[in-house]
Motif scaffolding. Sequence first.
Motif, short mmCIF file in Angstrom:
data_model
loop_
_atom_site.label_atom_id
_atom_site.label_comp_id
_atom_site.label_asym_id
_atom_site.label_seq_id
_atom_site.Cartn_x
_atom_site.Cartn_y
_atom_site.Cartn_z
N LYS A 45 0.82 -1.22 0.00
CA LYS A 45 0.00 0.00 0.00
C LYS A 45 0.86 1.26 0.00
CE LYS A 45 -3.77 -2.29 2.51
NZ LYS A 45 -4.60 -2.29 3.75
N ALA A 46 2.17 1.11 -0.06
CA ALA A 46 3.06 2.27 0.00
C ALA A 46 2.87 3.18 -1.21
CB ALA A 46 4.51 1.81 0.07
N ALA A 47 2.94 4.48 -0.97
CA ALA A 47 2.80 5.45 -2.06
C ALA A 47 4.00 5.37 -3.00
CB ALA A 47 2.67 6.85 -1.48
N ASP A 48 5.16 5.12 -2.45
CA ASP A 48 6.38 4.99 -3.25
C ASP A 48 6.48 3.55 -3.74
OD1 ASP A 48 8.94 4.79 -4.28
OD2 ASP A 48 9.87 5.99 -2.69
N PRO A 49 6.49 3.32 -5.06
CA PRO A 49 6.54 1.95 -5.58
C PRO A 49 7.80 1.19 -5.15
CG PRO A 49 6.82 3.57 -7.35
CD PRO A 49 6.38 4.31 -6.15
N ASP B 22 9.05 1.07 -2.22
CA ASP B 22 8.77 0.48 -0.91
C ASP B 22 7.86 -0.74 -0.98
OD1 ASP B 22 10.39 2.28 0.44
OD2 ASP B 22 8.78 3.74 0.68
N ARG B 23 7.34 -1.04 -2.16
CA ARG B 23 6.49 -2.23 -2.31
C ARG B 23 7.30 -3.47 -2.65
NH1 ARG B 23 2.68 0.88 -6.66
NH2 ARG B 23 2.25 2.75 -5.39
#
Length: 294
Positions: free
Chosen positions: A178-182, A184-185
């Motif tokens: 669910k992280a806004a920064d890809p 961090d996914r």
Amino acid sequence: MMQLKQLLYLCLSILLLPMGSLAQDTLIPLWQNGAPGFENRRNEPEQAKDYWVKNIHNPSLTVFTPPKDKANGAAVVICPGGGHRLLVYTAEGVDPAKYLNNLGVTVFVLKYRLGRDSASPYKIDVHAKQDGYRAMRLVRNMATRYGLDTNRIGMMGFSAGGEVVDMVAYGEDKGDQKAADPVDRLNARPNFLIQIYPGPLYIPDKLPADAPPVFLLAANDDVCCSPSVVKLLERYREAKIPVELHLYTQGDHGFNMGYRSKLKTISSWPQRMADWLEDNNYLHPAPAKRMKMH
């Protein structure tokens, strides 16, 4: 007139530099706007002298690319040592990067935040760990740019840098979907580890089932860090995960790549690492599966 000729010669020399030489100077911040919670410190200059770097407030990766004719898609994130007070950047960052480049490996040397630097606001188990996780995820995110095989991205640690590797390799690795920064996914788990006299902190009592295979190396007379590799060996054997250990009689601590040592075992240790990488197929893409003909 002579000065103009010299200037033109210098400009021409720069233009004629091989692209690989320029690529080795690529510095990539882990976060474009600075480390989370410390964005206002990202422009503070680092301190560097001789072999070390410290006062790191904008953690980063420096990219060292192999010659194009040798590049094989493998990658390693290197965490230099220095007791979390400084980074032994040349001997435990640049030197191993160049050695691995010669094997065809793309290398990313991590400048992580130092929890024991003077007046440091950082904690090892929070901020250095955060930098290690982010470094692995960022390299996976850049795999296409650098022609990397995402199944052959490892981590290498020296001394305190080995503690950063332990935190990343044996911790929660799955990204936040669910992280806004890809970035961090992405999964942060390394595919393999190289630990050179790693520090004693953050070795778990039990390894996760998917812990990466590891190459361990230290000198038996290293009071600090020979116990670390023995402890890791025991953990790996208990978990039945591939492990290779080289424990030399002499060498003490901090022999880096062995270049300055008069001991034959220590001066030649990088070849043992190269052999391990070769024997375990980290220097080559996995062979394509052949379709069975009926």
